[in-house]
Design a protein around this motif. Sequence first.
Motif, short mmCIF file in Angstrom:
data_model
loop_
_atom_site.label_atom_id
_atom_site.label_comp_id
_atom_site.label_asym_id
_atom_site.label_seq_id
_atom_site.Cartn_x
_atom_site.Cartn_y
_atom_site.Cartn_z
N MET A 176 22.04 -23.25 22.13
CA MET A 176 20.71 -22.66 21.97
C MET A 176 19.75 -23.65 21.34
O MET A 176 18.56 -23.71 21.71
N ALA A 177 20.24 -24.44 20.40
CA ALA A 177 19.39 -25.45 19.78
C ALA A 177 18.94 -26.48 20.81
O ALA A 177 17.83 -27.01 20.73
N ALA A 178 19.80 -26.74 21.81
CA ALA A 178 19.49 -27.74 22.82
C ALA A 178 18.32 -27.34 23.71
O ALA A 178 17.59 -28.20 24.23
N VAL A 179 18.11 -26.03 23.89
CA VAL A 179 17.05 -25.56 24.80
C VAL A 179 15.90 -24.87 24.07
O VAL A 179 14.87 -24.58 24.69
N ASP A 180 16.05 -24.61 22.78
CA ASP A 180 14.99 -23.94 22.02
C ASP A 180 13.82 -24.90 21.83
O ASP A 180 13.97 -25.96 21.23
N PRO A 181 12.62 -24.53 22.32
CA PRO A 181 11.47 -25.44 22.21
C PRO A 181 11.05 -25.71 20.77
O PRO A 181 10.36 -26.71 20.51
N ASP A 182 11.46 -24.85 19.84
CA ASP A 182 11.07 -25.05 18.44
C ASP A 182 12.04 -25.94 17.67
O ASP A 182 11.76 -26.31 16.52
N VAL A 183 13.18 -26.25 18.27
CA VAL A 183 14.14 -27.12 17.60
C VAL A 183 13.70 -28.57 17.77
O VAL A 183 13.46 -29.04 18.88
N LEU A 184 13.61 -29.28 16.65
CA LEU A 184 13.15 -30.66 16.65
C LEU A 184 14.31 -31.65 16.62
O LEU A 184 14.23 -32.73 17.21
N ALA A 185 15.39 -31.30 15.89
CA ALA A 185 16.48 -32.25 15.73
C ALA A 185 17.82 -31.54 15.59
O ALA A 185 17.89 -30.43 15.05
N ILE A 186 18.86 -32.18 16.07
CA ILE A 186 20.24 -31.72 15.90
C ILE A 186 21.04 -32.90 15.37
O ILE A 186 20.99 -34.00 15.94
N LYS A 187 21.79 -32.67 14.30
CA LYS A 187 22.64 -33.71 13.74
C LYS A 187 24.03 -33.12 13.53
O LYS A 187 24.17 -32.02 13.02
N GLN A 188 25.05 -33.88 13.93
CA GLN A 188 26.41 -33.33 13.89
C GLN A 188 27.44 -34.42 13.69
O GLN A 188 27.27 -35.56 14.14
N THR A 189 28.52 -34.07 12.98
CA THR A 189 29.67 -34.97 12.87
C THR A 189 30.77 -34.47 13.80
O THR A 189 31.01 -33.27 13.88
N LEU A 190 31.43 -35.39 14.49
CA LEU A 190 32.51 -35.03 15.40
C LEU A 190 33.74 -35.85 15.05
O LEU A 190 33.69 -37.09 15.07
N TYR A 191 34.84 -35.16 14.75
CA TYR A 191 36.09 -35.85 14.41
C TYR A 191 37.09 -35.72 15.56
O TYR A 191 37.61 -36.70 16.04
N ARG A 192 37.39 -34.51 15.97
CA ARG A 192 38.23 -34.28 17.14
C ARG A 192 37.55 -33.22 18.00
O ARG A 192 37.22 -32.14 17.50
#
Length: 716
Positions: free
Chosen positions: A369-385
């Motif tokens: 949802m964050a990927a397509v929400d026009p009001d979302v400016l940034a996404i930050k995430q840690t990925l381990y596995r």
Amino acid sequence: MAKTKSGVDYEDPKLYINRELSWLQFNERVLSEAEDDSNPLFERLKFLSITASNLDEFFMVRVASLKDMINAGYKKLDIAGMTATEQLTEVLREVHRFVDKQYEIYNTQLIPMLQEKGLVISDGSDLSKKDQVYVDRYFDDFVYPVLTPMAVDSSRPFPLIRNKTLNIGALLKKKEGKDDVDFATVQVPDVLPRIIEIPCENNGICPRKIMLLEDLIKRNMSKLFLNYDVLQSAPYRVGRNADLSIDEDEAEDLLKEIEKQIKLRQWGQAIRLEVPAGIDKKLLKIIAGDLGVESNEIYSIHGPLDLTYLMKMFKLEGFDDEKEHGYLPPQPVPEFDTGENIFDVISKGDVLMHHPYQTFENVVRFVEMAAVDPDVLAIKQTLYRVSGNSPIIAALAKAAGNGKQVTVLVELKARFDEENNIVWAKMLEKAGCHVIYGLVGLKTHCKITLVVRREEDGIKRYVHLGTGNYNDATAKLYTDVGLFTCAPGIGEDATAVFNMLSGYSEPLGWNKLSLAPLWLKDRILELIKREEEHARAGEPARIVAKMNAICHKDVIAALYKASSAGVKVNLIVRGICCLRTGIPGVSENITVRSIVGNYLEHSRIFYFENGGSPEFFASSADWMPRNLERRVEILFPIEDEKLKAKIWHILDMELKDTVKAHEMNDKGIYVKRNTKDIKAEDRINSQKVFGEEALVSLKKPEGLSRVFVPEKNPKA
């Protein structure tokens, strides 16, 4: 270190259990589930398979590490006062005993029970003529074209045998010519099914019969060496040192260096050789000599090599009655099951999820949802596995394509997932994400996602924090908790975490989160010390801590001191535990239990009674030196009263588990109650209870949402 006022020397190695031997005790607990006749037959096969898989990794990493220390002349003693040589000697002795027990269970219990249920595992010696025709034709049509027999002579040296592969060695003699005996080897191809089911010849009225691929190849070895007589043949399997050796300071490109090391992993030093009991001595001498293994590294197996094949057996159709059916699939999370926008739900209050009893889909949906929400400016995430076909990776790539600022830390040093993570990292970079390849000298093991959203009243930060990986596949098998929140303090800290990971910014202070390796260890020690002080002041004091492992000497010593002061300490530790219970004047107030069930217990959650004002935390970190000193980890508080009640319920129910819990006694040995001796009404399987409660909570969302009230006069 001198003795304290209490007369206890917390440096005394007798107070601690060796880490490697403790891990072997854990695998023994898994093996006990294979031995437990209260478990359905195919569940027992599954647990036996897990012990074999666990043992593979133990050799590739821990035994390999001990050998490296010995080769390097490392003299420092471990927590229990043992040298690396002493540890290796004791470990190999225990593993030999363990393997013997594995195959005793396999041969004397599971195989006869499979036969009773109408399933026969044939080595080929008992096949009817019709069965022989079928398997030999199967070999000719499907197996023979794939095989590559490799002779060994003066012009063709012993081939490189890959880690964990199953091979067949053979002694050969020319049909016409000298009496010289030659050696050859062929790899059992892992691209073909290891289990071959033989069709029933009596219109289905007969036992089902299967044959293992290596037995089929062994039966047809003469077809691979037409001008030779096959004098002897036997399967063998080698385990190698698979721990990556990376000098990050010298590596100009970490990604390229790890890619190079992954290729070398298959050819590391041989540290274990498995062969069938009764193998020809000359054949064994050739194999062992060329691999360079010592006598105590050779395991004579009374049965098929590599019992991980039993996990494939578990998937055979037609044996549903022999599998466990009391576990429910993941249920929807009531708070998100309303059709509302996920951000609106989180804005109303913190949401706690308990996996796998509640679905992981909300975490995936949060990123999607964050990927397509026009009001979302940034996404930050840690990925381990992450999983092999991760929807989260796809969502992050989509977000970058939609013009979002996407920052992803992909930990390339996640053991045995390096190759997978490199693929995802490159894909994310191509999609336009800013990818960070971990930090020099540290593994980034914390699980955190930050979504920055523009709303009417300004910028708002939504955060997910978890105890488990962002892996939609393992989220169905591992128990973990995750927290959604938009609390300003945690949002500010989350921003600080990512600024620290992507640059050199380290804030002067933190609001809610505690980070390793900065000061998480100090925070844990401080919380334990506070309980000790409450106990000495006559105030309520108790610690309940659930984790995968505890082997940090400073933390264990702090728990001993707290116990000596009267603090009741209840530890729920799935795996390694270097702490001893029942030591007079030291750990009389400490209990340790380990739950081994259908799901892998993975969550790290903690309760500190704090003089009657309880505090709750969850974390990505176990209480181990590597987590507290050599990784980026996060400890986060659970502050909402309703969520505190849910966390307490998890801990309380696992302390009451009578079916899957193993308890450590004062000799450091784990004991599990015989379920046959427990009244039906007293049988509590916490994992089944949580699954049933997740289903009930859909109908009654307020089910466990009561204000937390600490238990009065709790028993240790």
